[in-house]
Enzyme design. Structure first.
Site, short mmCIF file in Angstrom:
data_model
loop_
_atom_site.label_atom_id
_atom_site.label_comp_id
_atom_site.label_asym_id
_atom_site.label_seq_id
_atom_site.Cartn_x
_atom_site.Cartn_y
_atom_site.Cartn_z
N GLU B 70 0.82 -1.22 0.00
CA GLU B 70 0.00 0.00 0.00
C GLU B 70 0.85 1.26 0.00
O GLU B 70 0.57 2.22 -0.72
CB GLU B 70 -0.95 0.00 1.21
CG GLU B 70 -2.10 -0.98 1.10
CD GLU B 70 -1.72 -2.39 1.54
OE1 GLU B 70 -0.55 -2.61 1.91
OE2 GLU B 70 -2.60 -3.29 1.50
N HIS B 139 -11.68 -4.55 9.03
CA HIS B 139 -12.20 -4.23 7.70
C HIS B 139 -13.42 -3.33 7.75
O HIS B 139 -14.11 -3.19 6.75
CB HIS B 139 -12.62 -5.51 6.96
CG HIS B 139 -11.49 -6.35 6.48
ND1 HIS B 139 -10.69 -7.07 7.33
CD2 HIS B 139 -11.02 -6.60 5.24
CE1 HIS B 139 -9.79 -7.74 6.62
NE2 HIS B 139 -9.97 -7.47 5.35
#
Lengths: 334, 336
Positions: B70, B139
């Site tokens: 990322e 999440h």
């Protein structure tokens, strides 16, 4: 000194220029240290003393159109690149005439005109940017090389590994230049890396890599020319590990508890200016009066830079919040 | 999920997911500098299937599947933007964006200022946010309020099909980084959308429901719960005005204050946690700018201060829900 490489690539004029560039960095930074004690320069300031051959050797091998991204120890890179010394010094002062308009200081020298994409003060933080600059080159189909300087400390960061992998995976024209000065601030390489042969890490990502004596400007330039040519021709990354040593403290606040004086002294005979100048003199390629003339020119340039910075202006406080967004897009209320 | 209606005569039925995809397709078609980068956006079709089909249409150079790096690929997006490209980086969820936070905060948000305006970062970063799918505590969070704390970036939250379709292109015209937060519960929302939708702004809040009695201020996935609450309140004779912030940075103070100035009461609905939150910022701005208009303390409905749990009943209990919004609104009206 790598005589063969010198003969292959160097005219006497160029050799004198390499020497002058190194002395120019050294004397500029000696002045900066003096100005720091006078509190003209504040904040963190990291000097390049001992490592000058890396910036001079590598940047000499680049074209003006190539891009450079560097670390917070980037005065040398900026000067060799051609960022005017006046605006570098003004930046150190925090003046509006500085190369980053005074907003960045010592650690954040930027100059769009010379494709100098900045001093980045997050260790490893510049590597993904270099990958992106090279990705733009790849997608735009140009022939630019992006040179990315970072230290041995960056090797421990995840961004180092992510960036090497991306550059190799996508075959991007990045020249990774590791300035291995053996210490991440005060932590010795052997205390932070299980594998201290850094260039081997690049090889693991299938990136062509080589170590070079970073105290030998001719060796660095020769290696950098090979590397830059390879990147430009193949559009793939290349990794140079320049093995060097920082003779001064990490920053102006560092009492150097982590190494002894004997170690530092053992590196002094190998430092790049003494070594290259000595070699030039031994081979009768330079006269002492030429060195004196060189130093006088540099000192005049430094004096001019200091005068420029002294005469510079403070950004009016009313301008404080400019450049957070493009002027046309300044949001109201925030 | 609630249906969304528009007055367009020439309109087509589509989902929020399809609206985002149509926006991506338009951007890729109109501007050769635009490309997509992210995890599983190509061959997999996108974790939430937003970019499904784009690889076949635009090829692997412009629909770039990335490794799970990322920080690396977000930084690469920043570098490419600095060099004249218009990257759209997709981060799979806001939780994963924390792995790229160094690049977002230390580079994307600072480069223009640090460089004295010599370099800008015209980058768009999209990511999914929010809970409701039983994805538990890594999440499901809503951290857009954190990002709204950062000078140098813009933060937007499309809640409607029109905004999902229209905000991307406007964001791409910005000279500075724009983060787009797409609430995961909206992807399947369907409704009518004009077949040729126009551009939308990304800096103004919108009144989604007019009302005189209380202002309910919200954004993103919570908009639909808030509208549901407003309908329930109307059943009790309370006319709530519902403001969709749309932009979380900058905040559209004028629209908020105009509404609160009219209704004299306000409740902020935010899926982020309460402490140190965007809702706290909005509440304080109301106090600073509209204190003398208020007839009651500002109320808040936020997520409970707990990592989002897995079981359905606990997840639901952790999030703002219409009955909670109704209760807090009634309390502000002295009708609890």
């Amino acid at each position: 000194m790598t005589v063969a490489a010198a003969k292959a690539h160097l005219t006497r004029e160029h050799m004198l220029d390499l020497l002058k560039q190194m002395i120019r960095i050294r004397r500029f930074e000696d002045k900066c240290a003096e100005l720091y004690t006078q509190e003209k320069i504040r904040g963190f300031m990291h000097l390049y003393d001992g490592e000058e051959a890396v910036a001079v050797g590598v940047i000499s091998a680049l074209e003006k159109r190539d891009r450079i991204i560097a670390t917070y120890r980037e005065h040398g890179q900026a000067l060799v690149r051609g960022v005017p010394m006046t605006t570098v010094m003004a930046e150190m002062y925090g003046k509006r005439e500085g190369c980053s308009r005074g907003r960045g200081g010592s650690m954040h020298l930027f100059n769009a005109a010379t494709n100098f994409y900045g001093g980045n003060a997050i260790v490893g933080g510049g590597l993904p940017l270099a990958v992106g600059l090279a990705l733009a080159s790849h997608m735009q189909g140009d022939d630019l090389v992006t040179a990315c300087f970072f230290g041995d400390g960056a090797v421990a960061e995840g961004e180092f590994h992510e960036s090497l992998n991306l550059a190799a995976l996508w075959q991007l024209p990045v020249l990774f230049v590791c300035e291995n000065n053996l210490y991440a601030m005060g932590t010795a390489l052997a205390l932070s890396e299980s594998e201290t042969d850094i260039q081997r890490k690049a090889a693991c990502y299938r990136i062509a890599s080589e170590p070079v004596d970073g105290m030998d400007v001719v060796a660095v330039e020769a290696a950098a020319r090979r590397a830059v040519q390879a990147v430009r021709d193949t559009r793939k990354p290349y990794f140079l590990e320049c093995r060097t040593y920082r003779l001064r403290a990490h920053s102006m606040f560092d009492p150097q508890l982590y190494r002894n004086k004997a170690e530092v002294e053992s590196w002094r005979p190998r430092e790049p200016i003494v070594r290259f100048q000595g070699w030039l003199e031994a081979n009768q390629l330079i006269h002492s009066d030429e060195v004196s003339r060189m130093v006088a020119e540099i000192d005049a340039e430094i004096a001019e830079a200091v005068a420029f910075a002294e005469a510079g202006n403070w950004e009016p406080v009313e301008q404080l919040c400019r450049f957070v967004y493009a002027d046309s897009a300044v949001p109201t209320g925030q | 999920m609630q249906q969304q209606e528009t007055a367009c005569t020439d309109s087509i039925e589509m989902t929020y997911r399809e609206a985002v995809r149509a926006a991506l397709r338009e951007a890729l078609t109109r501007d050769k500098r635009v490309f997509l980068m992210g995890e599983d956006i190509g061959r997999y079709g996108g974790c939430y299937a937003v970019s499904h089909g784009l690889l076949a249409e635009f090829g692997p150079e412009r629909i770039r599947d990335t490794p799970l790096s990322e920080s690396g690929f977000t930084g690469a997006g920043i570098g490419a933007a600095m060099a004249g490209m218009r990257p759209i980086v997709e981060l799979m969820t806001v939780n994963f964006s924390l792995l790229a936070l160094d690049q977002i905060l230390n580079n994307a948000a600072t480069v223009r200022h640090m460089s004295g305006n010599q370099f800008g970062v015209p980058l768009v970063i999209r990511m999914a946010t929010g809970a409701g799918r039983q994805l538990a505590a890594q999440h499901s969070h809503s951290l857009e309020g954190w990002y709204a704390h950062i000078p140098g970036i813009k933060v937007i939250a499309p809640a409607t099909l029109e905004d999902a379709r229209g905000m991307l292109w406007t964001a791409l015209q910005e000279p500075d980084p724009v983060l787009i937060f797409e609430n995961v519960m909206l992807y399947n929302m369907s409704g009518k959308l004009a077949s040729d939708p126009g551009a939308v702004n990304i800096d103004k809040a919108v009144v989604r429901r007019q009302g005189r009695d209380i202002s309910l201020i919200t954004y993103g996935g919570s908009l639909w719960k808030t509208l549901e609450a407003a309908t329930a309140l109307a059943g009790d004779g309370i006319e709530a005005e519902v403001i969709d912030l749309r932009s979380l940075r900058p905040l559209d103070d004028a629209t908020i204050m105009a509404s609160v100035g009219k209704t004299r009461r306000g409740v902020i609905v935010d899926e982020g946690w309460r402490s140190g939150s965007l809702s706290a910022e909005i509440g304080m701005r109301i106090v600073e700018q509209a204190f003398w208009s208020l007839d009651a303390p500002i109320g808040r409905v936020c997520s409970e201060e707990v990592p989002i749990p897995y079981p359905r009943h606990l997840e639901n209990a952790a999030l703002p829900q219409a009955p909670k919004i109704v209760a807090v609104a009634k309390a502000a009206l002295g009708r609890a």
